[in-house]
Design a protein around this motif. Sequence first.
Motif, PDB file in Angstrom:
ATOM      1  N   LEU A  50       0.873  -1.178   0.000  1.00  0.00           N
ATOM      2  CA  LEU A  50       0.000   0.000   0.000  1.00  0.00           C
ATOM      3  C   LEU A  50       0.909   1.227   0.000  1.00  0.00           C
ATOM      4  O   LEU A  50       1.711   1.402   0.925  1.00  0.00           O
ATOM      5  N   VAL A  51       0.790   2.060  -1.022  1.00  0.00           N
ATOM      6  CA  VAL A  51       1.620   3.268  -1.100  1.00  0.00           C
ATOM      7  C   VAL A  51       0.919   4.378  -0.313  1.00  0.00           C
ATOM      8  O   VAL A  51      -0.272   4.629  -0.498  1.00  0.00           O
ATOM      9  N   LEU A  52       1.669   5.021   0.576  1.00  0.00           N
ATOM     10  CA  LEU A  52       1.095   6.083   1.420  1.00  0.00           C
ATOM     11  C   LEU A  52       1.860   7.383   1.207  1.00  0.00           C
ATOM     12  O   LEU A  52       3.086   7.418   1.297  1.00  0.00           O
ATOM     13  N   GLY A  68      -1.467  17.022   1.156  1.00  0.00           N
ATOM     14  CA  GLY A  68      -0.891  15.807   0.581  1.00  0.00           C
ATOM     15  C   GLY A  68       0.402  16.052  -0.158  1.00  0.00           C
ATOM     16  O   GLY A  68       0.987  17.138  -0.105  1.00  0.00           O
ATOM     17  N   THR A  69       0.848  14.998  -0.831  1.00  0.00           N
ATOM     18  CA  THR A  69       2.170  15.001  -1.449  1.00  0.00           C
ATOM     19  C   THR A  69       2.089  15.179  -2.968  1.00  0.00           C
ATOM     20  O   THR A  69       1.040  14.959  -3.580  1.00  0.00           O
ATOM     21  N   VAL A  70       3.241  15.512  -3.533  1.00  0.00           N
ATOM     22  CA  VAL A  70       3.356  15.657  -4.987  1.00  0.00           C
ATOM     23  C   VAL A  70       3.059  14.322  -5.682  1.00  0.00           C
ATOM     24  O   VAL A  70       2.381  14.273  -6.706  1.00  0.00           O
ATOM     25  N   GLY A 106      -1.646  10.738   3.333  1.00  0.00           N
ATOM     26  CA  GLY A 106      -2.846  10.139   3.950  1.00  0.00           C
ATOM     27  C   GLY A 106      -4.054  11.062   3.952  1.00  0.00           C
ATOM     28  O   GLY A 106      -4.938  10.929   4.797  1.00  0.00           O
ATOM     29  N   SER A 107      -4.132  12.009   2.987  1.00  0.00           N
ATOM     30  CA  SER A 107      -5.270  12.943   2.990  1.00  0.00           C
ATOM     31  C   SER A 107      -6.370  12.539   2.022  1.00  0.00           C
ATOM     32  O   SER A 107      -7.346  13.260   1.851  1.00  0.00           O
ATOM     33  N   ASN A 108      -6.195  11.383   1.376  1.00  0.00           N
ATOM     34  CA  ASN A 108      -7.262  10.908   0.485  1.00  0.00           C
ATOM     35  C   ASN A 108      -7.487   9.413   0.695  1.00  0.00           C
ATOM     36  O   ASN A 108      -7.781   8.681  -0.246  1.00  0.00           O
TER      37      ASN A 108
HETATM   38  C1  LIG Z   1      -9.097  19.454   3.627  1.00  0.00           C
HETATM   39  C2  LIG Z   1      -8.844  18.700   2.332  1.00  0.00           C
HETATM   40  C3  LIG Z   1      -9.063  19.348   1.123  1.00  0.00           C
HETATM   41  C4  LIG Z   1      -8.838  18.683  -0.088  1.00  0.00           C
HETATM   42  N1  LIG Z   1      -9.054  19.370  -1.264  1.00  0.00           N
HETATM   43  C5  LIG Z   1      -8.845  18.753  -2.448  1.00  0.00           C
HETATM   44  C6  LIG Z   1      -9.062  19.461  -3.687  1.00  0.00           C
HETATM   45  O1  LIG Z   1      -9.422  20.647  -3.705  1.00  0.00           O
HETATM   46  N2  LIG Z   1      -8.850  18.791  -4.848  1.00  0.00           N
HETATM   47  C7  LIG Z   1      -8.429  17.492  -4.860  1.00  0.00           C
HETATM   48  O2  LIG Z   1      -8.256  16.951  -5.970  1.00  0.00           O
HETATM   49  N3  LIG Z   1      -8.205  16.805  -3.712  1.00  0.00           N
HETATM   50  C8  LIG Z   1      -8.396  17.405  -2.511  1.00  0.00           C
HETATM   51  N4  LIG Z   1      -8.194  16.711  -1.331  1.00  0.00           N
HETATM   52  C9  LIG Z   1      -7.773  15.307  -1.392  1.00  0.00           C
HETATM   53  C10 LIG Z   1      -6.239  15.099  -1.231  1.00  0.00           C
HETATM   54  O3  LIG Z   1      -5.636  16.222  -0.648  1.00  0.00           O
HETATM   55  C11 LIG Z   1      -5.557  14.826  -2.578  1.00  0.00           C
HETATM   56  O4  LIG Z   1      -6.146  13.722  -3.211  1.00  0.00           O
HETATM   57  C12 LIG Z   1      -4.063  14.576  -2.412  1.00  0.00           C
HETATM   58  O5  LIG Z   1      -3.454  14.507  -3.683  1.00  0.00           O
HETATM   59  C13 LIG Z   1      -3.757  13.293  -1.631  1.00  0.00           C
HETATM   60  O6  LIG Z   1      -2.369  13.279  -1.339  1.00  0.00           O
HETATM   61  P1  LIG Z   1      -1.742  12.341  -0.243  1.00  0.00           P
HETATM   62  O7  LIG Z   1      -0.279  12.433  -0.373  1.00  0.00           O
HETATM   63  O8  LIG Z   1      -2.318  12.677   1.085  1.00  0.00           O
HETATM   64  O9  LIG Z   1      -2.250  10.908  -0.747  1.00  0.00           O
HETATM   65  P2  LIG Z   1      -2.663   9.656   0.141  1.00  0.00           P
HETATM   66  O10 LIG Z   1      -3.954   9.934   0.835  1.00  0.00           O
HETATM   67  O11 LIG Z   1      -1.534   9.197   0.966  1.00  0.00           O
HETATM   68  O12 LIG Z   1      -2.928   8.571  -1.011  1.00  0.00           O
HETATM   69  C14 LIG Z   1      -4.031   8.705  -1.893  1.00  0.00           C
HETATM   70  C15 LIG Z   1      -3.931   7.602  -2.960  1.00  0.00           C
HETATM   71  O13 LIG Z   1      -2.781   7.820  -3.767  1.00  0.00           O
HETATM   72  C16 LIG Z   1      -1.879   6.713  -3.679  1.00  0.00           C
HETATM   73  N5  LIG Z   1      -0.521   7.290  -3.646  1.00  0.00           N
HETATM   74  C17 LIG Z   1      -0.056   8.234  -2.786  1.00  0.00           C
HETATM   75  N6  LIG Z   1       1.209   8.541  -3.092  1.00  0.00           N
HETATM   76  C18 LIG Z   1       1.560   7.772  -4.155  1.00  0.00           C
HETATM   77  C19 LIG Z   1       2.752   7.615  -4.921  1.00  0.00           C
HETATM   78  N7  LIG Z   1       3.849   8.330  -4.669  1.00  0.00           N
HETATM   79  N8  LIG Z   1       2.749   6.700  -5.923  1.00  0.00           N
HETATM   80  C20 LIG Z   1       1.653   5.956  -6.201  1.00  0.00           C
HETATM   81  N9  LIG Z   1       0.499   6.066  -5.523  1.00  0.00           N
HETATM   82  C21 LIG Z   1       0.454   6.966  -4.514  1.00  0.00           C
HETATM   83  C22 LIG Z   1      -2.256   5.990  -2.399  1.00  0.00           C
HETATM   84  O14 LIG Z   1      -1.915   4.609  -2.474  1.00  0.00           O
HETATM   85  C23 LIG Z   1      -3.763   6.200  -2.369  1.00  0.00           C
HETATM   86  O15 LIG Z   1      -4.379   5.283  -3.232  1.00  0.00           O
HETATM   87  C24 LIG Z   1      -8.395  17.347  -0.100  1.00  0.00           C
HETATM   88  C25 LIG Z   1      -8.175  16.694   1.134  1.00  0.00           C
HETATM   89  C26 LIG Z   1      -8.381  17.360   2.328  1.00  0.00           C
HETATM   90  C27 LIG Z   1      -8.109  16.658   3.622  1.00  0.00           C
END
Ligand SMILES: Cc1cc2nc3c(=O)[nH]c(=O)nc-3n(C[C@H](O)[C@H](O)[C@H](O)COP(=O)(O)OP(=O)(O)OC[C@H]3O[C@@H](n4cnc5c(N)ncnc54)[C@H](O)[C@@H]3O)c2cc1C
Length: 360
Positions: free
Chosen positions: A65-67, A134-136, A70-72
């Motif tokens: 599971l790639v993390l 979240g991350t790039v 953790g915001s989605n």
């Molecule tokens: C307050 C709030 C507001 C938000 N607003 C928006 C918005 O306006 N628009 C929007 O599109 N989203 C929004 N989001 C959702 C979220 O921020 C995005 O989807 C963000 O890109 C998730 O990044 P993350 O690093 O936290 O991913 P994670 O939650 O860690 O992972 C999400 C998914 O991506 C996969 N993943 C993560 N990193 C990688 C990697 N390096 N390689 C392969 N797979 C990977 C994970 O396995 C998982 O399936 C919001 C969330 C919050 C909490």
Amino acid sequence: MNTTGSSIERPGVPVATPTIEHDLSLRDLNSFGLPAVARTLARVTNEADVRRLLADPRCGAAPKLVLGGGSNLVFSRDPQAVVLKVEVMGRRLVAERPEAWIVELGAGESWHEVVAWTLGQGWPGLENLALIPGTVGAAPVQNIGAYGLELADRFESLDAVDLVTGRTVTLDARACAFGYRDSIFKRDAREGGLAGKSLITRVRLRLPRPWQPVLGYLDLERRMAETGQAAPDARTIFEWVCAIRRAKLPDPAQIGNAGSFFKNPIVSAEQCRDIIGRDPEIVHYPMPDGRMKLAAGWLIDACGWKGKSVGRAGVYERQALVLVNRGGATGAEVVTLARAIQESVYGRFGIRLEPEPVIV
Ligand SMILES: Cc1cc2nc3c(=O)[nH]c(=O)nc-3n(C[C@H](O)[C@H](O)[C@H](O)COP(=O)(O)OP(=O)(O)OC[C@H]3O[C@@H](n4cnc5c(N)ncnc54)[C@H](O)[C@@H]3O)c2cc1C
């Protein structure tokens, strides 16, 4: 328990594997603040780390599971897979062409910090996507979007490591098959997708020159009217977007949430006319292909969910599209609430809402 820097034998020198932790709480590693425990979690800082893990007999063949940040994600239970926490860092300008700046970013970089950094460097173009947590590396996964712009509009290419073969591939926008909150990385193998199959390590973005503002979104038009600024610069748009988002969305540091919980459903023009006949106020936007996008938040609000709770999971008072952790909620409670909302929206409108976050 940590087994930091344990080594595996390779032809030649022994090489340190990435940091591996066991029985680690994920509560602080997901923006919903949901309880879950990773049996094994490895921190990945480069491609070689991934390859070493794949060669490690303890995790090589296990599901992964790639993390990111953790915001989605919604942890409905403890993940059975080995969790790969992406911590690949780095930011650099790789090309300065007459028509665009090309920047390359490590997948573990904070998305919002990168938006602010590019602006500070004098390379605007990401300002509408400010303050998305979240991350790039996760940005291409669901093709993040906000305020009239999607990642796909600024995307050049990415590098990803195949989690079976360990090979690195470079994908362009076409290969990523971006859609609305969707890409090849969100679709599973049965649909020809790569969900859970690859780990994105680096993303390259194309920031067009000369810069053109994206101002078509209603909230931004309102700001222009209120402030009398007809031609805001990129820094002003960045600040407007941050202010609008802070007023509308709960800060995960205060109230656990994953942003919008459901995608805005897309229906045929005929289906939309039908619904308008019954509910004339329904919020809808025409799509370039003639279909209509409906505001999922409006549908949920119309079913009376705003401010309601199921157990310790609730619907945010100021935006019905956001589900929140009212304190101590479990992932199961969030999923139960989400299902109840889906059922009532289906019962009233005949529309199936699809969750935006990944449910683990
Ligand atoms: C307050 C709030 C507001 C938000 N607003 C928006 C918005 O306006 N628009 C929007 O599109 N989203 C929004 N989001 C959702 C979220 O921020 C995005 O989807 C963000 O890109 C998730 O990044 P993350 O690093 O936290 O991913 P994670 O939650 O860690 O992972 C999400 C998914 O991506 C996969 N993943 C993560 N990193 C990688 C990697 N390096 N390689 C392969 N797979 C990977 C994970 O396995 C998982 O399936 C919001 C969330 C919050 C909490």
